[in-house]
Design a protein around this motif. Structure first.
Motif, short mmCIF file in Angstrom:
data_model
loop_
_atom_site.label_atom_id
_atom_site.label_comp_id
_atom_site.label_asym_id
_atom_site.label_seq_id
_atom_site.Cartn_x
_atom_site.Cartn_y
_atom_site.Cartn_z
N UNK A 17 -4.24 -5.64 12.87
CA UNK A 17 -5.37 -6.28 12.21
C UNK A 17 -6.50 -6.53 13.19
N UNK A 18 -7.72 -6.34 12.72
CA UNK A 18 -8.90 -6.73 13.46
C UNK A 18 -9.02 -8.26 13.43
N UNK A 19 -9.81 -8.84 14.36
CA UNK A 19 -9.94 -10.30 14.38
C UNK A 19 -10.47 -10.89 13.07
N UNK A 20 -11.23 -10.12 12.31
CA UNK A 20 -11.77 -10.64 11.05
C UNK A 20 -10.81 -10.48 9.88
N UNK A 21 -9.58 -10.00 10.15
CA UNK A 21 -8.57 -9.92 9.13
C UNK A 21 -8.46 -8.58 8.42
N UNK A 22 -9.34 -7.65 8.72
CA UNK A 22 -9.23 -6.33 8.09
C UNK A 22 -8.09 -5.53 8.73
N UNK A 54 -8.94 -1.05 6.09
CA UNK A 54 -8.89 -1.55 4.71
C UNK A 54 -9.84 -2.72 4.56
N UNK A 55 -10.79 -2.59 3.64
CA UNK A 55 -11.80 -3.60 3.44
C UNK A 55 -11.27 -4.76 2.58
N UNK A 56 -11.94 -5.90 2.58
CA UNK A 56 -11.47 -7.04 1.79
C UNK A 56 -11.31 -6.75 0.30
N UNK A 57 -12.09 -5.80 -0.23
CA UNK A 57 -11.96 -5.46 -1.66
C UNK A 57 -10.84 -4.48 -1.95
N UNK A 58 -10.07 -4.11 -0.91
CA UNK A 58 -8.96 -3.19 -1.09
C UNK A 58 -9.29 -1.73 -0.88
N UNK A 59 -10.56 -1.41 -0.71
CA UNK A 59 -10.94 -0.02 -0.47
C UNK A 59 -10.61 0.37 0.97
N UNK A 91 0.84 -1.20 0.00
CA UNK A 91 0.00 0.00 0.00
C UNK A 91 0.87 1.24 0.00
N UNK A 92 0.49 2.24 -0.77
CA UNK A 92 1.08 3.56 -0.64
C UNK A 92 0.31 4.36 0.40
N UNK A 93 1.00 5.04 1.28
CA UNK A 93 0.36 5.73 2.41
C UNK A 93 0.80 7.18 2.42
N UNK A 94 -0.17 8.08 2.29
CA UNK A 94 0.14 9.51 2.23
C UNK A 94 -0.11 10.16 3.58
N UNK A 95 0.66 9.74 4.58
CA UNK A 95 0.54 10.34 5.91
C UNK A 95 1.81 10.05 6.69
N UNK A 96 2.04 10.80 7.75
CA UNK A 96 3.20 10.60 8.60
C UNK A 96 2.82 11.05 10.01
N UNK A 97 2.98 10.17 10.99
CA UNK A 97 3.40 8.77 10.93
C UNK A 97 2.24 7.87 10.59
#
Length: 282
Positions: free
Chosen positions: A58-63, A77-82, A47-53
């Motif tokens: 991870x949540x228990x459901x993997x998100x 971050x949702x399972x579809x990448x959004x 993932x590219x991340x436009x923030x600092x820091x």
């Protein structure tokens, strides 16, 4: 030390390492990238991340949860990448937010250092916020001396936090509603500035130390069991690897916030054999 192995080189400032799904995930704050690296050193960009820091867990459901520290938001971050807003933290503090750890109930603990280090502000009291699964956030602890790495005990009943500016690891009891109480010193670490931490299966904490250029394994009460000396500042650490018994340390040269913007890529991830694997997630 001969047991050091450079797993990954060429980072600007690696932070918040996490072992997840067969790979080490690392936040390169300077490059604005969330990276993955396999035990044999294969690097990928998640993932590219436009923030600092920014920091992750991870949540228990993997998100994936991601602290967007500069604008005081916790993202999901949702399972579809959004990417979705999980919680807005600005009403609690508009100063940069830092680390995050999630428990088995879907609660997330996020800490804020209480001042803008990179802007040269004077130190202020830090805090810890609880974000419940529905995205509601409230302050559950305050008056912390630069809160940094956090870890949860396997039973989910204790939160540990490194106070970098107080040279100690602090423990809190976790209540049924996720609130914190029973604040106490878990270990004094004189002369250290504990940064990122991880808890191992024997109940000991590893902490990274930037000015001390080391990573230290310590028992509750403060007895030091092992010190791994580094040739640059230690920012954070995580246990993982195929058998769980590798300590991954993110390290880099640090010459203060004024020099951070133009820093050369001195960051790396080191792999060190560890005596115990990670504590189970609560």
């Amino acid at each position: 030390m001969p047991d050091h192995r450079v797993l990954l080189d060429g980072l600007v400032l690696g932070e918040s390492p996490r072992w997840h799904d067969g790979a080490l995930w690392v936040c390169d704050w300077g490059a604005g990238e969330l990276l993955t690296v396999t035990p044999d050193g294969r690097r990928g960009t998640a993932l590219g991340v436009d923030t600092f820091p920014f920091c992750i867990d991870w949540l228990p459901d993997g998100r994936l949860l991601l602290v967007s520290g500069g604008d005081a938001r916790l993202l999901r971050r949702e399972p579809d990448g959004s990417t979705a807003l999980h919680a807005d933290l600005r009403d609690l503090s508009d100063r940069p937010w830092n680390e995050v750890v999630a428990d088995g109930r879907g609660n997330a603990y996020v800490n804020g250092i209480g001042f803008d280090l990179m802007a040269g502000e004077a130190p202020g009291p830090g805090l810890i916020a609880l974000v419940t699964p529905d995205g509601r956030a409230r302050t559950v602890a305050g008056d912390l001396g630069f809160p940094n790495g956090m870890a949860l005990t396997p039973d989910g009943r204790t939160l540990l936090v490194a106070e970098s500016y107080a040279s100690r690891l602090t423990a809190f009891d976790i209540g049924p509603d996720g609130g914190l109480s029973g604040r106490r010193t878990w270990a004094e670490v004189p002369g250290s500035a504990p940064d990122g931490i991880c808890l191992d299966a024997e109940g000991l904490v590893w902490f990274a130390d930037v000015p001390g250029r080391r990573c230290v394994r310590v028992r509750e009460g403060g007895a030091v069991e092992r010190t791994v000396d580094l040739d640059r500042g230690g920012f954070s650490c995580a246990l993982g690897g195929p058998d769980g018994r590798t300590l991954y340390v993110t390290a880099a040269e640090w010459h203060g916030p004024a020099a951070a913007g133009g820093a050369a890529p001195t960051g790396r991830v080191l792999a060190v054999p560890a005596p115990a694997g990670p504590a189970p997630r609560p």
